[in-house]
Design a protein around this motif. Sequence first.
Motif, mmCIF file in Angstrom:
data_model
loop_
_atom_site.group_PDB
_atom_site.id
_atom_site.type_symbol
_atom_site.label_atom_id
_atom_site.label_comp_id
_atom_site.label_asym_id
_atom_site.label_seq_id
_atom_site.Cartn_x
_atom_site.Cartn_y
_atom_site.Cartn_z
ATOM 1 N N LYS A 131 6.640 2.145 1.281
ATOM 2 C CA LYS A 131 5.791 3.086 1.064
ATOM 3 C C LYS A 131 6.348 3.932 -0.275
ATOM 4 C CE LYS A 131 5.776 7.188 2.637
ATOM 5 N NZ LYS A 131 5.797 8.277 3.466
ATOM 6 N N ILE B 180 -0.481 3.327 -4.090
ATOM 7 C CA ILE B 180 -0.516 4.388 -2.831
ATOM 8 C C ILE B 180 -1.831 4.962 -2.881
ATOM 9 C CG2 ILE B 180 0.214 6.675 -2.156
ATOM 10 C CD1 ILE B 180 3.113 5.748 -2.876
ATOM 11 N N GLN C 53 6.464 1.620 -3.460
ATOM 12 C CA GLN C 53 5.286 1.407 -4.334
ATOM 13 C C GLN C 53 4.853 2.392 -5.159
ATOM 14 O OE1 GLN C 53 2.364 1.336 -0.969
ATOM 15 N NE2 GLN C 53 2.715 -0.717 -0.321
ATOM 16 N N ARG D 192 5.366 11.797 -1.682
ATOM 17 C CA ARG D 192 6.574 11.210 -1.098
ATOM 18 C C ARG D 192 7.005 12.081 0.205
ATOM 19 N NH1 ARG D 192 6.305 6.143 -3.595
ATOM 20 N NH2 ARG D 192 6.102 6.439 -5.897
ATOM 21 N N THR E 97 -2.054 10.895 6.266
ATOM 22 C CA THR E 97 -1.097 9.883 5.895
ATOM 23 C C THR E 97 -1.131 9.564 4.309
ATOM 24 O OG1 THR E 97 -1.331 8.938 8.174
ATOM 25 C CG2 THR E 97 -0.637 7.484 6.470
ATOM 26 N N SER E 98 -2.367 9.591 3.933
ATOM 27 C CA SER E 98 -2.548 9.261 2.579
ATOM 28 C C SER E 98 -1.904 10.432 1.457
ATOM 29 C CB SER E 98 -4.029 9.178 2.021
ATOM 30 O OG SER E 98 -4.143 9.098 0.637
ATOM 31 N N HIS F 206 -4.203 2.443 -1.029
ATOM 32 C CA HIS F 206 -3.859 1.862 0.023
ATOM 33 C C HIS F 206 -3.414 2.909 1.111
ATOM 34 C CE1 HIS F 206 -4.785 -2.130 -1.245
ATOM 35 N NE2 HIS F 206 -4.118 -1.997 -2.152
ATOM 36 N N ALA F 207 -2.574 3.886 0.886
ATOM 37 C CA ALA F 207 -1.900 4.759 1.915
ATOM 38 C C ALA F 207 -2.907 5.409 2.913
ATOM 39 C CB ALA F 207 -1.050 5.773 1.113
ATOM 40 N N ALA G 26 1.829 10.261 1.523
ATOM 41 C CA ALA G 26 2.457 9.362 0.620
ATOM 42 C C ALA G 26 2.425 9.655 -0.759
ATOM 43 C CB ALA G 26 1.607 8.095 0.927
#
Length: 385
Positions: free
Chosen positions: A4, A12, A7, A70, A63-64, A15-16, A67
């Motif tokens: 992760k 991110i 990327q 960071r 979660t997104s 897809h995250a 990400a």
Amino acid sequence: MSAKDAQSLETICVHAGVVPDPQHGAIMTPIFQTSTYVQPAPGQPLTYDYSRGGNPTRAALETSLAALERAKHAISFASGLAAEQAIMQALEPGARIIVSEDVYGGSGRLFRKLFARYGFQFDFLDLRDLNAVAAAIDSKTKLIWVETPTNPLLRIVDIAGICALAKKAGAKVVVDNTFTSPIFQQPLTLGADIVVHSTTKYIGGHSDLIGGALMTNDDELAEKLRFVQFAGGAVNSPFECFMLLRSIKTLALRMERHNSNALAFARALEDSGDFASVIYPGLESHPQHALARQQMSGYAGVVSVYMRRDMEGVTRFFKNLRLLALAESLGGVESLVNHPEQMTHASVPPDLRQKLGINAQLVRFSIGIENVNDLIADVRQALQR
């Protein structure tokens, strides 16, 4: 470094947090529009027991969001101010908080009108002056609240410098990152403990939802903030979580256009000579342009100006605009114009507004993703009329 972390932010964004539905293969996270969950036995839920405490759509969003910054943890809320309130509720009463003096009007109102009643002490300082900040920190200082760029004056605060001072004193640092989005600034990498966003703005990006979020790498802080989220219950609906997940997919692309448009818009207004001053961190004329370049990879879409007109003339200017709509908020795909003194910052004490320069002549633009030449032309015709 995890996959992760390796990327790019563009990847991110797409897809995250998004995993195809295992039952039907839906590429988009479903909207789990439910308040409760069936348990196979008392006190033994499968994953969730009640949607205030957890929901699959909100979990995907968090979660997104983590990400993007960071971060290890993201906690999502029903509004940006609900997220800010959670930070305060995670502190012990009597804490002293140092705050950017030109913090967003809603944040200042939250501090002055609500939490000051519960024993919290707020000291509003110009956080650009690190010496003044160092002198103000004492044993009771538990938090330094940074906004950068500030709203609406677009001052730039040295995040790493503030964090170094806070660390020596054992204080935490919160950075409101709403004005840049995670695409252009990542305060956790500069030493901040918590990042706060009004996801209503750039992350949502379409002026059709309200939301907020906190991101942190501190496990203990995350636990406290999640408890406030659960106990207080100011969570997004599953539908708004779904909408935010949709918006995040285009965040990097939108921010690129906001940034290029705003820079061209600011340069055109500065070159026109029609304004007393044009404020934008991406302009070489900005007094902290070098610091902005150092800690930001882009400058986003907010441009502030001082007009050469009295309030009557400023009001006529607003009425003459055809594309730029007079409204609060920012960060949407459409361009907006705002009068901070009478709109977003009306709750700021008048003497502080005067000191800061939030006056009748100050106008804040939120530059969208339209053709920038049309936006410049709209300002020109409004001035001429």
